[in-house]
Design an enzyme around this catalytic site. Structure first.
Site, mmCIF file in Angstrom:
data_model
loop_
_atom_site.group_PDB
_atom_site.id
_atom_site.type_symbol
_atom_site.label_atom_id
_atom_site.label_comp_id
_atom_site.label_asym_id
_atom_site.label_seq_id
_atom_site.Cartn_x
_atom_site.Cartn_y
_atom_site.Cartn_z
ATOM 1 N N SER A 230 14.271 0.619 27.526
ATOM 2 C CA SER A 230 14.578 1.896 26.890
ATOM 3 C C SER A 230 14.301 1.800 25.395
ATOM 4 O O SER A 230 14.400 0.731 24.795
ATOM 5 C CB SER A 230 16.039 2.260 27.116
ATOM 6 O OG SER A 230 16.362 3.467 26.444
ATOM 7 N N GLU B 143 5.069 7.318 30.888
ATOM 8 C CA GLU B 143 5.338 8.727 31.170
ATOM 9 C C GLU B 143 6.194 8.820 32.429
ATOM 10 O O GLU B 143 5.907 8.166 33.444
ATOM 11 C CB GLU B 143 4.023 9.480 31.385
ATOM 12 C CG GLU B 143 4.212 10.976 31.588
ATOM 13 C CD GLU B 143 2.898 11.712 31.785
ATOM 14 O OE1 GLU B 143 2.946 12.924 32.058
ATOM 15 O OE2 GLU B 143 1.832 11.067 31.681
ATOM 16 N N ASP C 294 17.841 5.775 33.905
ATOM 17 C CA ASP C 294 17.387 7.157 33.773
ATOM 18 C C ASP C 294 18.602 8.021 34.055
ATOM 19 O O ASP C 294 19.237 7.878 35.098
ATOM 20 C CB ASP C 294 16.252 7.507 34.735
ATOM 21 C CG ASP C 294 15.571 8.805 34.319
ATOM 22 O OD1 ASP C 294 15.066 8.877 33.186
ATOM 23 O OD2 ASP C 294 15.551 9.761 35.118
ATOM 24 N N TYR D 263 24.015 14.893 25.366
ATOM 25 C CA TYR D 263 24.806 16.075 25.712
ATOM 26 C C TYR D 263 26.316 15.816 25.688
ATOM 27 O O TYR D 263 27.093 16.679 26.096
ATOM 28 C CB TYR D 263 24.397 16.578 27.105
ATOM 29 C CG TYR D 263 22.964 17.050 27.195
ATOM 30 C CD1 TYR D 263 22.620 18.369 26.891
ATOM 31 C CD2 TYR D 263 21.943 16.185 27.574
ATOM 32 C CE1 TYR D 263 21.309 18.809 26.977
ATOM 33 C CE2 TYR D 263 20.622 16.611 27.659
ATOM 34 C CZ TYR D 263 20.316 17.919 27.360
ATOM 35 O OH TYR D 263 19.012 18.357 27.431
ATOM 36 N N ASP D 264 26.725 14.657 25.211
ATOM 37 C CA ASP D 264 28.151 14.312 25.211
ATOM 38 C C ASP D 264 29.052 15.379 24.580
ATOM 39 O O ASP D 264 30.157 15.626 25.083
ATOM 40 C CB ASP D 264 28.380 12.979 24.504
ATOM 41 C CG ASP D 264 27.968 11.783 25.356
ATOM 42 O OD1 ASP D 264 27.606 11.982 26.533
ATOM 43 O OD2 ASP D 264 28.002 10.650 24.848
ATOM 44 N N ARG E 109 27.358 6.024 33.523
ATOM 45 C CA ARG E 109 26.714 4.724 33.313
ATOM 46 C C ARG E 109 27.636 3.595 33.765
ATOM 47 O O ARG E 109 27.199 2.613 34.362
ATOM 48 C CB ARG E 109 26.326 4.583 31.829
ATOM 49 C CG ARG E 109 25.379 3.429 31.546
ATOM 50 C CD ARG E 109 24.669 3.610 30.211
ATOM 51 N NE ARG E 109 23.671 4.670 30.300
ATOM 52 C CZ ARG E 109 23.772 5.845 29.678
ATOM 53 N NH1 ARG E 109 24.804 6.117 28.903
ATOM 54 N NH2 ARG E 109 22.821 6.746 29.819
#
Length: 201
Positions: free
Chosen positions: A15, A47, A76, A161-162, A188
């Site tokens: 990542s 990609e 992901d 988006y937390d 996670r």
């Protein structure tokens, strides 16, 4: 009881997302495993062409494993808003654009909910972890945390988006929660617990 011998001494985190790297490293390093990021090793991000979280995680882990010759762990993850047909889903990062403007992405979620007149604000965070070994073995694990999205972002902890996600049973957003509290209950953490049970315990 932990295994007396680790399955690997060094692990590539596939990542370039600093928030993800920090969270995953915090979960892995207590097991005595050295972690290094794909970005630090100069491995480009492939990609994401798959249509599932696990598919994209495997794609990223395979690329880092192939490029480095080391076991690679990829994540992901994304936010699914039920009233938006589970969008942004696997496109969660892409909704934020090349500048990773998640405040714009969160505003777009609210705009679409308002446009639909949606009263259902239920949502879930999903995390897929994929582990790929140099010998070709692959393992994948998926975790989730359910809750709802709020109209206005709150809090500066976490990332992505937390600030608009409130987990079921809580009143604070992931952006407001103490990071240790979030890490203990997040999507996670759920996926990582499955990874630990299968690989490290």
């Amino acid at each position: 009881m932990l295994k007396t011998s680790k399955p690997f001494e060094k692990l590539v985190i596939a990542s370039h997302n600093k928030g993800k790297l920090k969270e995953i490293a915090a979960l892995v390093t207590p097991f005595g495993i050295e972690v290094v990021s794909a970005g630090d090793l100069g491995v480009p991000e492939p990609e994401e062409t798959e249509v599932t979280f696990i598919g994209n995680a495997l794609l990223k882990a395979r690329a880092s494993c192939l490029a480095t010759g080391l076991p690679a762990l990829a994540d992901d993850s994304g936010l699914e808003v039920m009233a938006l047909d589970r969008a942004p889903g696997i496109y969660s990062a892409r909704w934020a654009g090349p500048d990773r403007d998640f405040y714009a992405a969160m505003a777009e979620i609210e705009r679409q909910l308002q446009a639909k007149g949606a009263t259902d604000r239920s949502a879930r965070f999903v995390c897929a972890l994929a582990l790929v070994y140099p010998d070709g073995r692959e393992e994948a694990f998926e975790g989730e945390v359910v809750g709802e999205v709020v109209a206005t972002p709150r809090g500066s902890n976490g990332f992505g988006y937390d600030p608009i996600f409130v987990a079921k049973g809580h009143t604070e957003t992931f952006g407001e929660l103490d990071p240790a509290v979030k890490h203990a209950m997040s999507h996670r953490a759920d996926a990582f617990a499955k990874f630990v049970a299968a690989v490290l315990s």
